[in-house]
Design a protein around this motif. Structure first.
Motif, short mmCIF file in Angstrom:
data_model
loop_
_atom_site.label_atom_id
_atom_site.label_comp_id
_atom_site.label_asym_id
_atom_site.label_seq_id
_atom_site.Cartn_x
_atom_site.Cartn_y
_atom_site.Cartn_z
N GLU A 1 56.28 77.05 22.19
CA GLU A 1 56.94 78.34 22.35
C GLU A 1 58.08 78.25 23.35
O GLU A 1 59.17 78.78 23.13
CB GLU A 1 55.92 79.38 22.83
CG GLU A 1 54.81 79.67 21.81
CD GLU A 1 55.37 80.23 20.52
OE1 GLU A 1 56.34 81.03 20.57
OE2 GLU A 1 54.86 79.87 19.44
N GLN A 2 57.83 77.55 24.47
CA GLN A 2 58.86 77.42 25.50
C GLN A 2 60.06 76.62 25.00
O GLN A 2 61.21 76.92 25.33
CB GLN A 2 58.26 76.75 26.74
CG GLN A 2 57.21 77.58 27.47
CD GLN A 2 57.85 78.59 28.42
OE1 GLN A 2 58.69 79.38 28.02
NE2 GLN A 2 57.44 78.54 29.67
N ALA A 3 59.78 75.57 24.24
CA ALA A 3 60.88 74.76 23.71
C ALA A 3 61.77 75.58 22.79
O ALA A 3 63.00 75.44 22.81
CB ALA A 3 60.32 73.55 22.97
N ARG A 4 61.15 76.44 22.00
CA ARG A 4 61.92 77.28 21.09
C ARG A 4 62.71 78.34 21.85
O ARG A 4 63.85 78.67 21.49
CB ARG A 4 60.98 77.93 20.07
CG ARG A 4 61.73 78.76 19.02
CD ARG A 4 60.86 79.11 17.83
NE ARG A 4 59.61 79.74 18.24
CZ ARG A 4 58.40 79.17 18.10
NH1 ARG A 4 58.30 77.96 17.60
NH2 ARG A 4 57.32 79.80 18.48
N HIS B 1 55.56 68.81 16.45
CA HIS B 1 56.08 70.12 16.06
C HIS B 1 57.51 70.32 16.58
O HIS B 1 58.39 70.77 15.85
CB HIS B 1 55.19 71.22 16.62
CG HIS B 1 55.66 72.61 16.29
ND1 HIS B 1 55.31 73.26 15.13
CD2 HIS B 1 56.50 73.46 16.96
CE1 HIS B 1 55.89 74.44 15.10
NE2 HIS B 1 56.62 74.58 16.19
N ILE B 2 57.75 69.96 17.84
CA ILE B 2 59.06 70.17 18.45
C ILE B 2 60.14 69.32 17.79
O ILE B 2 61.25 69.78 17.54
CB ILE B 2 58.98 69.87 19.96
CG1 ILE B 2 58.14 70.94 20.66
CG2 ILE B 2 60.38 69.81 20.57
CD1 ILE B 2 57.82 70.61 22.11
N HIS C 1 67.95 73.66 17.47
CA HIS C 1 68.16 72.77 18.61
C HIS C 1 66.89 71.92 18.78
O HIS C 1 65.79 72.46 18.90
CB HIS C 1 68.42 73.58 19.88
CG HIS C 1 68.43 72.76 21.14
ND1 HIS C 1 69.52 72.00 21.52
CD2 HIS C 1 67.47 72.55 22.08
CE1 HIS C 1 69.24 71.38 22.65
NE2 HIS C 1 68.00 71.69 23.02
N VAL C 2 67.04 70.61 18.78
CA VAL C 2 65.88 69.72 18.88
C VAL C 2 65.93 68.98 20.21
O VAL C 2 66.77 68.10 20.41
CB VAL C 2 65.84 68.71 17.72
CG1 VAL C 2 64.61 67.82 17.84
CG2 VAL C 2 65.84 69.44 16.38
N PRO C 3 65.03 69.32 21.13
CA PRO C 3 65.01 68.61 22.42
C PRO C 3 64.54 67.17 22.24
O PRO C 3 63.89 66.83 21.25
CB PRO C 3 63.98 69.41 23.25
CG PRO C 3 63.74 70.68 22.50
CD PRO C 3 64.02 70.37 21.07
N ARG C 4 64.84 66.34 23.19
CA ARG C 4 64.30 64.99 23.25
C ARG C 4 63.00 65.05 24.05
O ARG C 4 62.93 65.76 25.05
CB ARG C 4 65.27 64.04 23.93
CG ARG C 4 66.70 64.12 23.41
CD ARG C 4 66.90 63.35 22.15
NE ARG C 4 66.81 61.91 22.37
CZ ARG C 4 67.05 61.01 21.43
NH1 ARG C 4 67.34 61.39 20.20
NH2 ARG C 4 66.97 59.72 21.70
N VAL C 5 61.98 64.34 23.60
CA VAL C 5 60.68 64.38 24.27
C VAL C 5 60.42 63.06 24.97
O VAL C 5 60.48 61.99 24.36
CB VAL C 5 59.54 64.68 23.27
CG1 VAL C 5 58.18 64.62 23.97
CG2 VAL C 5 59.74 66.05 22.63
N ALA D 1 55.30 60.43 16.42
CA ALA D 1 55.48 61.88 16.40
C ALA D 1 56.92 62.27 16.68
O ALA D 1 57.31 63.42 16.46
CB ALA D 1 54.55 62.54 17.42
N GLY D 2 57.72 61.32 17.18
CA GLY D 2 59.12 61.60 17.42
C GLY D 2 59.55 61.55 18.87
O GLY D 2 60.69 61.92 19.19
#
Length: 227
Positions: free
Chosen positions: A42-45, A69-70, A79-83, A101-102
């Motif tokens: 939720e926070q990432a979105r 998921h992210i 927008h896709v953050p880097r994890v 998972a990415g």
């Protein structure tokens, strides 16, 4: 450019420690915190961080599922953050699953503060990073499970690469930086960057971490290739 970071860990004290380290840097700001994977999604979105510093073992939705998921389940326009995964658990299965998972990187929580900050900068810039000790032990073990590759022809997926690009991929899989590869091949670092870019583009890979995994999965690199 200021790097926006989301902290995800189920221990508030650790999140506070990470915040203090990161906010002492002029180019890093912590935009939010989450105590589990569900809140992280939720926070990432909502906050659109550049980098998510992700724990693995958390109640409910764990860090691997949250990462998937992210990164993997985001819409093409999102927008896709880097994890960057940060954990106390130096276990092979977690490393492999996090990368699949990415995740763009994997560090242990005993990493020195300066190395943590640098890793965030590397990941935010679009590259990938895995702790050297983790890389060596994990990939040795991963490669050891593969059948012998003596005289094995180039795997079909890799046959679109030139001989030089294959050589660069092998060196990437050994955990070498662009500068180290340039020294090994006696070419400029700019030339190496071009070869790395060609490898990623031709193979449809996101970053160097995916290239390393592919090199071992296809048998291009074997235990004997690690010195």
């Amino acid at each position: 450019m200021t790097i926006r970071v989301l902290l995800v860990d189920d221990q508030p004290l650790l999140r506070t420690g990470f915040r203090l380290i990161l906010e002492a840097e002029p180019d890093v700001t912590v935009v939010g915190e989450a105590g589990d994977g569900a809140a992280a999604k939720e926070q990432a979105r909502a906050l659109l961080p550049d980098v998510v510093l992700m724990d693995i073992r958390m109640p409910g939705v764990d860090g691997i599922e949250a990462t998937r998921h992210i990164v993997r389940d985001a819409s093409p326009s999102a927008h896709v953050p880097r994890v960057l995964v940060l954990t106390t658990f130096d276990l092979d299965e977690y490393i492999v699953e996090a990368l699949r998972a990415g995740a763009s990187g994997f560090l242990l929580k005993d990493v020195p503060p300066d190395d943590l900050v640098q890793a965030i900068r590397v990941v935010a810039a679009g590259d990938a990073i895995v702790a050297p000790s983790v890389t060596r032990r994990l990939l040795d073990k991963f490669a050891a499970r593969l059948p012998s590759a003596h005289r094995r022809p180039t795997p079909p997926r890799l046959d679109r690469l030139t001989e030089r690009e294959l050589e660069v991929l092998r060196l990437i899989a050994r955990g070498m930086s662009n500068a180290e590869i340039a020294a090994e091949l006696v070419v400029s670092e700019t030339t190496v960057k071009t070869h790395v870019g060609n490898v990623l583009t031709k193979l449809g890979l996101r970053d160097r971490v995916q290239a390393v995994v592919l090199a071992y999965e296809t048998g291009l690199v074997t235990p004997g290739a690690i010195s």
